[in-house]
Motif scaffolding. Structure first.
Motif, mmCIF file in Angstrom:
data_model
loop_
_atom_site.group_PDB
_atom_site.id
_atom_site.type_symbol
_atom_site.label_atom_id
_atom_site.label_comp_id
_atom_site.label_asym_id
_atom_site.label_seq_id
_atom_site.Cartn_x
_atom_site.Cartn_y
_atom_site.Cartn_z
ATOM 1 N N TYR A 156 0.835 -1.209 0.000
ATOM 2 C CA TYR A 156 0.000 0.000 0.000
ATOM 3 C C TYR A 156 0.865 1.251 0.000
ATOM 4 O O TYR A 156 0.607 2.209 -0.749
ATOM 5 C CB TYR A 156 -0.924 -0.006 1.213
ATOM 6 C CG TYR A 156 -1.682 1.286 1.418
ATOM 7 C CD1 TYR A 156 -2.732 1.634 0.577
ATOM 8 C CD2 TYR A 156 -1.331 2.163 2.446
ATOM 9 C CE1 TYR A 156 -3.424 2.828 0.753
ATOM 10 C CE2 TYR A 156 -2.020 3.344 2.629
ATOM 11 C CZ TYR A 156 -3.065 3.679 1.781
ATOM 12 O OH TYR A 156 -3.729 4.866 1.958
ATOM 13 N N LEU A 157 1.908 1.245 0.818
ATOM 14 C CA LEU A 157 2.811 2.386 0.916
ATOM 15 C C LEU A 157 3.492 2.657 -0.422
ATOM 16 O O LEU A 157 3.625 3.809 -0.857
ATOM 17 C CB LEU A 157 3.864 2.118 1.994
ATOM 18 C CG LEU A 157 4.779 3.279 2.384
ATOM 19 C CD1 LEU A 157 3.974 4.422 2.989
ATOM 20 C CD2 LEU A 157 5.839 2.803 3.373
ATOM 21 N N ILE A 158 3.902 1.589 -1.092
ATOM 22 C CA ILE A 158 4.547 1.718 -2.405
ATOM 23 C C ILE A 158 3.568 2.259 -3.436
ATOM 24 O O ILE A 158 3.907 3.144 -4.232
ATOM 25 C CB ILE A 158 5.119 0.356 -2.857
ATOM 26 C CG1 ILE A 158 6.262 -0.068 -1.932
ATOM 27 C CG2 ILE A 158 5.607 0.417 -4.303
ATOM 28 C CD1 ILE A 158 6.643 -1.528 -2.044
ATOM 29 N N TRP A 159 2.349 1.744 -3.416
ATOM 30 C CA TRP A 159 1.328 2.191 -4.368
ATOM 31 C C TRP A 159 1.047 3.686 -4.215
ATOM 32 O O TRP A 159 0.933 4.409 -5.216
ATOM 33 C CB TRP A 159 0.046 1.392 -4.169
ATOM 34 C CG TRP A 159 -1.124 1.935 -4.939
ATOM 35 C CD1 TRP A 159 -2.194 2.603 -4.450
ATOM 36 C CD2 TRP A 159 -1.313 1.871 -6.361
ATOM 37 N NE1 TRP A 159 -3.061 2.962 -5.458
ATOM 38 C CE2 TRP A 159 -2.540 2.530 -6.644
ATOM 39 C CE3 TRP A 159 -0.581 1.328 -7.409
ATOM 40 C CZ2 TRP A 159 -3.043 2.643 -7.941
ATOM 41 C CZ3 TRP A 159 -1.076 1.449 -8.709
ATOM 42 C CH2 TRP A 159 -2.291 2.096 -8.961
ATOM 43 N N ILE A 160 0.960 4.162 -2.977
ATOM 44 C CA ILE A 160 0.724 5.586 -2.736
ATOM 45 C C ILE A 160 1.884 6.412 -3.288
ATOM 46 O O ILE A 160 1.682 7.448 -3.931
ATOM 47 C CB ILE A 160 0.549 5.872 -1.229
ATOM 48 C CG1 ILE A 160 -0.703 5.190 -0.687
ATOM 49 C CG2 ILE A 160 0.483 7.373 -0.964
ATOM 50 C CD1 ILE A 160 -1.999 5.681 -1.300
ATOM 51 N N GLY A 161 3.121 5.952 -3.039
ATOM 52 C CA GLY A 161 4.286 6.670 -3.519
ATOM 53 C C GLY A 161 4.346 6.734 -5.030
ATOM 54 O O GLY A 161 4.616 7.794 -5.622
ATOM 55 N N VAL A 162 4.083 5.616 -5.688
ATOM 56 C CA VAL A 162 4.095 5.570 -7.155
ATOM 57 C C VAL A 162 2.975 6.434 -7.722
ATOM 58 O O VAL A 162 3.164 7.141 -8.728
ATOM 59 C CB VAL A 162 3.960 4.109 -7.650
ATOM 60 C CG1 VAL A 162 3.760 4.056 -9.161
ATOM 61 C CG2 VAL A 162 5.193 3.296 -7.254
ATOM 62 N N SER A 163 1.820 6.415 -7.091
ATOM 63 C CA SER A 163 0.665 7.204 -7.567
ATOM 64 C C SER A 163 0.906 8.700 -7.468
ATOM 65 O O SER A 163 0.398 9.480 -8.280
ATOM 66 C CB SER A 163 -0.587 6.824 -6.768
ATOM 67 O OG SER A 163 -0.915 5.468 -6.959
ATOM 68 N N GLU A 164 1.695 9.105 -6.466
ATOM 69 C CA GLU A 164 2.002 10.524 -6.295
ATOM 70 C C GLU A 164 2.922 11.037 -7.399
ATOM 71 O O GLU A 164 2.943 12.227 -7.700
ATOM 72 C CB GLU A 164 2.654 10.770 -4.932
ATOM 73 C CG GLU A 164 1.680 10.793 -3.778
ATOM 74 C CD GLU A 164 0.657 11.903 -3.892
ATOM 75 O OE1 GLU A 164 1.039 13.055 -4.160
ATOM 76 O OE2 GLU A 164 -0.544 11.612 -3.730
ATOM 77 N N PHE A 165 3.674 10.112 -8.012
ATOM 78 C CA PHE A 165 4.560 10.494 -9.117
ATOM 79 C C PHE A 165 3.774 10.335 -10.414
ATOM 80 O O PHE A 165 3.729 9.276 -11.023
ATOM 81 C CB PHE A 165 5.815 9.613 -9.109
ATOM 82 C CG PHE A 165 6.788 9.963 -10.197
ATOM 83 C CD1 PHE A 165 7.352 11.220 -10.267
ATOM 84 C CD2 PHE A 165 7.136 9.020 -11.156
ATOM 85 C CE1 PHE A 165 8.244 11.543 -11.284
ATOM 86 C CE2 PHE A 165 8.039 9.331 -12.170
ATOM 87 C CZ PHE A 165 8.587 10.595 -12.235
#
Length: 203
Positions: A156-165
């Protein structure tokens, strides 16, 4: 005077580490937005975020093997500590190198080399937070298997980070990059640790 300034700087550094870690867990979307707008280079991210956690896990491993497994030789504690250090450290290095080569192929617009390096380092380092926490906690509480849930939060943490980019050619590429980073931070450290322990078994 210089010692005082250096001490204050070190204190502020660890305060920043603590606050960043808490924010990534409690309010990841807001913290990732802040991360991706920072100008820290890969070396700064390594020294201020990755290495403190790596050293912490390494020290705990060393103390654990000396105190709890007192029947083992001193060299075994060294081997296990080096395995933990190497697996976490090289996961960051290898993951960073993979991402700076893979990420441009998914992007809609070309970005500068410095931006690519910074973003790749950030995505690997901060996505590894749950793995760092898991490594530390499992060393302190090895019988608490529920700690593995922490690793699931990594995705989930990775998905949020990738989505912000938001610079991908297609929306589906967010899923692909999330899978790549998840594979790196969730599988590589445990794989490297096993390999290193096996390689050092005959030493």
């Amino acid at each position: 005077m210089n010692d005082k300034v250096k001490q204050e700087s070190l204190t502020q550094r660890y305060q920043h580490l603590f606050v960043r870690s808490i924010n990534l867990i409690v309010k990841p979307k807001k913290e990732w937005a802040a991360v991706l707008h920072e100008k820290n280079d890969s070396n700064a991210i390594l020294s201020t975020f990755v290495l403190p956690y790596v050293f912490l896990a390494t020290i705990i491993t060393f103390v654990k093997y000396l105190v709890i497994y007192s029947n083992l030789e001193f060299g075994e504690a060294i081997k296990q500590s080096l395995a933990v250090f190497s697996s976490l450290f090289f996961t960051y290095i290898i993951g960073y190198q993979i991402l700076i080569r893979a990420l441009p192929g998914f992007l809609n617009e070309k970005i500068s080399k410095s931006s690519l390096n910074r973003i790749s380092a950030s995505l690997i380092a901060y996505s590894s937070l749950c793995v760092f926490i898991y490594q530390v906690l499992i060393l302190l509480m090895p019988d608490l298997s529920i700690l593995a849930v922490i690793l699931l939060y990594s995705i989930y943490l990775i998905w949020i980070g990738v989505s912000e980019f938001d610079n991908f050619k297609q929306k589906d590429f967010k899923v692909v990059v999330t899978i790549i980073i998840s594979g790196i931070v969730l599988i590589m450290p445990f794989f490297l640790s096993k390999v290193i322990v096996q390689m050092s078994a005959g030493i």
